[in-house]
Design a protein around this motif. Structure first.
Motif, PDB file in Angstrom:
ATOM      1  N   TYR A 163       0.834  -1.193   0.000  1.00  0.00           N
ATOM      2  CA  TYR A 163       0.000   0.000   0.000  1.00  0.00           C
ATOM      3  C   TYR A 163       0.870   1.244   0.000  1.00  0.00           C
ATOM      4  CZ  TYR A 163      -3.845  -3.018   1.347  1.00  0.00           C
ATOM      5  OH  TYR A 163      -4.789  -4.005   1.373  1.00  0.00           O
ATOM      6  N   ASP A 222      -7.221 -10.247   8.763  1.00  0.00           N
ATOM      7  CA  ASP A 222      -6.964  -8.808   8.792  1.00  0.00           C
ATOM      8  C   ASP A 222      -5.476  -8.489   8.780  1.00  0.00           C
ATOM      9  OD1 ASP A 222      -9.668  -8.313   8.950  1.00  0.00           O
ATOM     10  OD2 ASP A 222      -9.684  -8.241  11.137  1.00  0.00           O
ATOM     11  N   THR A 277      -3.204  -5.028   9.761  1.00  0.00           N
ATOM     12  CA  THR A 277      -3.327  -3.725  10.401  1.00  0.00           C
ATOM     13  C   THR A 277      -1.996  -2.988  10.353  1.00  0.00           C
ATOM     14  OG1 THR A 277      -4.996  -4.613  11.898  1.00  0.00           O
ATOM     15  CG2 THR A 277      -3.960  -2.550  12.551  1.00  0.00           C
ATOM     16  N   LEU A 317      -4.648   1.877   9.740  1.00  0.00           N
ATOM     17  CA  LEU A 317      -5.268   1.272   8.569  1.00  0.00           C
ATOM     18  C   LEU A 317      -5.514  -0.204   8.867  1.00  0.00           C
ATOM     19  CD1 LEU A 317      -5.998   1.328   5.479  1.00  0.00           C
ATOM     20  CD2 LEU A 317      -3.724   0.401   5.145  1.00  0.00           C
ATOM     21  N   LYS A 318      -6.733  -0.655   8.612  1.00  0.00           N
ATOM     22  CA  LYS A 318      -7.066  -2.063   8.785  1.00  0.00           C
ATOM     23  C   LYS A 318      -7.703  -2.536   7.484  1.00  0.00           C
ATOM     24  CE  LYS A 318      -9.619  -5.219  11.738  1.00  0.00           C
ATOM     25  NZ  LYS A 318     -10.513  -5.328  12.893  1.00  0.00           N
ATOM     26  N   THR A 319      -7.149  -3.574   6.912  1.00  0.00           N
ATOM     27  CA  THR A 319      -7.673  -4.128   5.672  1.00  0.00           C
ATOM     28  C   THR A 319      -7.649  -5.647   5.768  1.00  0.00           C
ATOM     29  OG1 THR A 319      -7.493  -4.055   3.265  1.00  0.00           O
ATOM     30  CG2 THR A 319      -5.434  -4.119   4.504  1.00  0.00           C
ATOM     31  N   SER A 320      -8.314  -6.297   4.839  1.00  0.00           N
ATOM     32  CA  SER A 320      -8.327  -7.761   4.870  1.00  0.00           C
ATOM     33  C   SER A 320      -8.539  -8.288   3.454  1.00  0.00           C
ATOM     34  CB  SER A 320      -9.439  -8.267   5.785  1.00  0.00           C
ATOM     35  OG  SER A 320     -10.693  -7.864   5.289  1.00  0.00           O
TER      36      SER A 320
END
Length: 116
Positions: free
Chosen positions: A30, A79, A81, A99-102
């Motif tokens: 990212y 997840d 993070t 930022l937290k994405t999965s």
């Protein structure tokens, strides 16, 4: 990269049903770019995920060495993070959050196999 262990059952002399369990490594990349101060925050994380697969393989009666394969694989959600302290000093996420994405993966594969 993935590793999968499969076990199969012969439904008939030409058809095998199988299931498998393994692990898959995923790399997240990212760059959260802050437009106001033009501060980039690139980061990359690699994580290991559970991988499951079920499928069926059948040999053709017309061409003896040709097999058709159909499978479905699933990787459950996990997840990733990125905490505020890991962002650059003047970046907005440094003070105000994380930022937290999965990722979840569903894959259907159809293929041909030739046995020598």
């Amino acid at each position: 990269m993935a590793i999968l262990v499969r076990l199969g059952y012969l439904v008939s002399s030409n058809t095998m049903a199988y299931g498998g369990v393994g692990a898959k490594t995923i790399r997240f990349e990212y760059n959260l770019f802050e437009k106001a101060d033009k501060i980039p925050a690139p980061f990359s994380k690699q994580s290991l995920h559970l991988l499951t697969e079920i499928g069926i393989e059948t040999f053709s009666k017309l061409v003896q060495n040709l097999a058709f394969r159909f499978s479905y694989s699933f990787m459950p959600q996990k997840d990733v993070t990125q905490k505020g302290k890991n962002f650059p000093i003047n970046h907005i996420y440094r003070k105000h959050g994380f930022l937290k994405t999965s990722v979840t993966e569903h894959a259907i594969k159809v293929g041909l196999a030739y046995r020598f």
